[in-house]
Design an enzyme around this catalytic site. Sequence first.
Site, short mmCIF file in Angstrom:
data_model
loop_
_atom_site.label_atom_id
_atom_site.label_comp_id
_atom_site.label_asym_id
_atom_site.label_seq_id
_atom_site.Cartn_x
_atom_site.Cartn_y
_atom_site.Cartn_z
N ASN A 270 -6.26 3.71 -12.19
CA ASN A 270 -5.29 2.68 -11.83
C ASN A 270 -3.89 3.19 -12.11
O ASN A 270 -3.70 4.00 -13.04
CB ASN A 270 -5.53 1.40 -12.66
CG ASN A 270 -4.52 0.31 -12.33
OD1 ASN A 270 -4.22 0.06 -11.17
ND2 ASN A 270 -3.97 -0.31 -13.38
N LEU B 50 -10.54 -7.08 -12.89
CA LEU B 50 -11.98 -6.84 -12.76
C LEU B 50 -12.68 -7.16 -14.07
O LEU B 50 -12.14 -6.93 -15.15
CB LEU B 50 -12.20 -5.38 -12.35
CG LEU B 50 -11.58 -5.00 -10.99
CD1 LEU B 50 -11.52 -3.50 -10.82
CD2 LEU B 50 -12.36 -5.66 -9.85
N ARG C 197 -15.68 -14.88 -10.17
CA ARG C 197 -15.35 -13.45 -10.10
C ARG C 197 -16.61 -12.62 -9.84
O ARG C 197 -16.57 -11.63 -9.09
CB ARG C 197 -14.71 -12.99 -11.42
CG ARG C 197 -13.28 -13.47 -11.57
CD ARG C 197 -12.63 -12.94 -12.85
NE ARG C 197 -11.29 -13.49 -12.99
CZ ARG C 197 -10.22 -12.97 -12.37
NH1 ARG C 197 -10.37 -11.92 -11.59
NH2 ARG C 197 -9.03 -13.49 -12.51
N HIS D 85 -0.10 1.89 -13.19
CA HIS D 85 0.55 0.72 -13.82
C HIS D 85 2.02 1.03 -14.03
O HIS D 85 2.35 2.10 -14.57
CB HIS D 85 -0.13 0.40 -15.15
CG HIS D 85 0.44 -0.80 -15.82
ND1 HIS D 85 0.19 -2.08 -15.40
CD2 HIS D 85 1.28 -0.91 -16.88
CE1 HIS D 85 0.83 -2.93 -16.18
NE2 HIS D 85 1.52 -2.26 -17.07
N SER E 229 2.34 4.80 -15.41
CA SER E 229 1.19 5.49 -15.99
C SER E 229 0.00 5.42 -15.06
O SER E 229 -0.21 4.39 -14.40
CB SER E 229 0.79 4.82 -17.32
OG SER E 229 1.90 4.69 -18.19
N GLY F 118 0.77 -1.24 0.00
CA GLY F 118 0.00 0.00 0.00
C GLY F 118 0.79 1.29 0.00
O GLY F 118 0.31 2.31 0.48
N GLU G 236 -10.84 -2.95 -21.06
CA GLU G 236 -9.57 -3.45 -21.61
C GLU G 236 -8.47 -3.31 -20.56
O GLU G 236 -8.15 -2.20 -20.14
CB GLU G 236 -9.20 -2.66 -22.87
CG GLU G 236 -7.98 -3.27 -23.56
CD GLU G 236 -7.32 -2.28 -24.53
OE1 GLU G 236 -6.13 -2.48 -24.87
OE2 GLU G 236 -7.98 -1.26 -24.89
N LEU G 237 -7.88 -4.43 -20.11
CA LEU G 237 -6.88 -4.43 -19.06
C LEU G 237 -5.74 -3.45 -19.37
O LEU G 237 -5.15 -3.51 -20.45
CB LEU G 237 -6.28 -5.83 -18.88
CG LEU G 237 -5.24 -5.95 -17.76
CD1 LEU G 237 -5.89 -5.75 -16.39
CD2 LEU G 237 -4.49 -7.28 -17.84
N ASP G 238 -5.51 -2.50 -18.46
CA ASP G 238 -4.45 -1.50 -18.62
C ASP G 238 -4.60 -0.71 -19.92
O ASP G 238 -3.62 -0.20 -20.46
CB ASP G 238 -3.06 -2.16 -18.57
CG ASP G 238 -2.80 -2.90 -17.27
OD1 ASP G 238 -2.10 -3.93 -17.30
OD2 ASP G 238 -3.35 -2.46 -16.24
N MET H 291 -4.42 -6.27 -7.36
CA MET H 291 -3.98 -7.28 -8.34
C MET H 291 -5.08 -8.19 -8.86
O MET H 291 -4.79 -9.13 -9.60
CB MET H 291 -2.84 -8.11 -7.72
CG MET H 291 -1.67 -7.27 -7.26
SD MET H 291 -1.07 -6.11 -8.52
CE MET H 291 -0.09 -7.22 -9.51
N ARG H 292 -6.36 -7.90 -8.52
CA ARG H 292 -7.44 -8.71 -9.09
C ARG H 292 -7.85 -8.10 -10.43
O ARG H 292 -8.05 -6.89 -10.52
CB ARG H 292 -8.65 -8.75 -8.16
CG ARG H 292 -8.43 -9.32 -6.80
CD ARG H 292 -7.99 -10.75 -6.85
NE ARG H 292 -9.02 -11.63 -7.41
CZ ARG H 292 -8.78 -12.88 -7.82
NH1 ARG H 292 -7.53 -13.34 -7.76
NH2 ARG H 292 -9.72 -13.64 -8.29
N GLU I 285 6.01 7.03 -8.77
CA GLU I 285 4.60 6.67 -8.70
C GLU I 285 3.92 7.48 -7.59
O GLU I 285 2.79 7.95 -7.75
CB GLU I 285 4.45 5.17 -8.42
CG GLU I 285 4.97 4.27 -9.52
CD GLU I 285 4.71 2.79 -9.23
OE1 GLU I 285 5.55 1.96 -9.61
OE2 GLU I 285 3.66 2.48 -8.62
C1 GRF Z 1 3.28 -0.57 -7.74
O1 GRF Z 1 4.49 -0.64 -8.42
C2 GRF Z 1 2.16 -0.36 -8.73
O2 GRF Z 1 2.55 0.33 -9.90
C3 GRF Z 1 1.81 -1.76 -9.10
O3 GRF Z 1 1.93 -2.51 -7.91
C4 GRF Z 1 2.90 -1.87 -7.07
C5 GRF Z 1 2.15 -1.68 -5.77
O4 GRF Z 1 2.88 -1.13 -4.84
N1 GRF Z 1 0.48 -1.87 -9.66
P1 GRF Z 1 2.19 -0.62 -3.45
O5 GRF Z 1 1.31 -1.74 -2.93
O6 GRF Z 1 1.38 0.60 -3.76
O7 GRF Z 1 3.35 -0.35 -2.57
#
Ligand code: GRF
Length: 198
Positions: A108, A94, A66, A110, A137, A13, A144-146, A91-92, A175
Amino acid sequence: MTKRVAILISGGGSNMVSLVNSMTGDHPARPVLVLSNDPNAGGLAKARALNVPTFAIDHKPFGKDRAAFEAALQKALETAKPDIICLAGFMRILTPEFTRMWEGRMLNIHPSLLPKYKGLHTHARALEAGDTEHGCSVHEVTAELDGGPILGQAKIAVSADDTAETLAARLLPLEHQLYPQVLQRYAAGDRTPLMING
Ligand code: GRF
């Protein structure tokens, strides 16, 4: 009207923490929920320490169903009534049905310069391809995933001795800068793409 933000996580997180810490003062949004599909996700304790309500829905008992997992997710979201959902290391994958319900209200982050390297192992794939620049990003989530509209990107140069681990470590602080800035603009109704150079 202050926008209500729910943040969905699966792991440590760190992006969630940077989002929550940014929503202060004249920021147009406030966090109302941090939700995880893993009850043991380290990020839940961090959210509680930041006084944000938390909730966990373990996806494992749902197996391959799901729709059932997402029905439980939707019920929890309807209780929190968010205006915006931020996926932050969630990481699920959707379903299109779920993403359509929240389209135009869900973001999101990525770890690649989309549209390159959708999916997993983005750092290793950028190195394998011999890329000289890499990045992350923030995009709107669609079926569409990502693949949704890009709202912001941050770039770093790739050096010859980089590994997937060193790239990930150098990218994460970017990020943590990019996502809060994009959320602040998005909550104020500004969808013009933002570029940051690391
Ligand atoms: C990050 O690198 C994010 O881009 C990816 O998963 C990682 C999560 O990190 N989707 P955190 O749980 O926010 O530390």
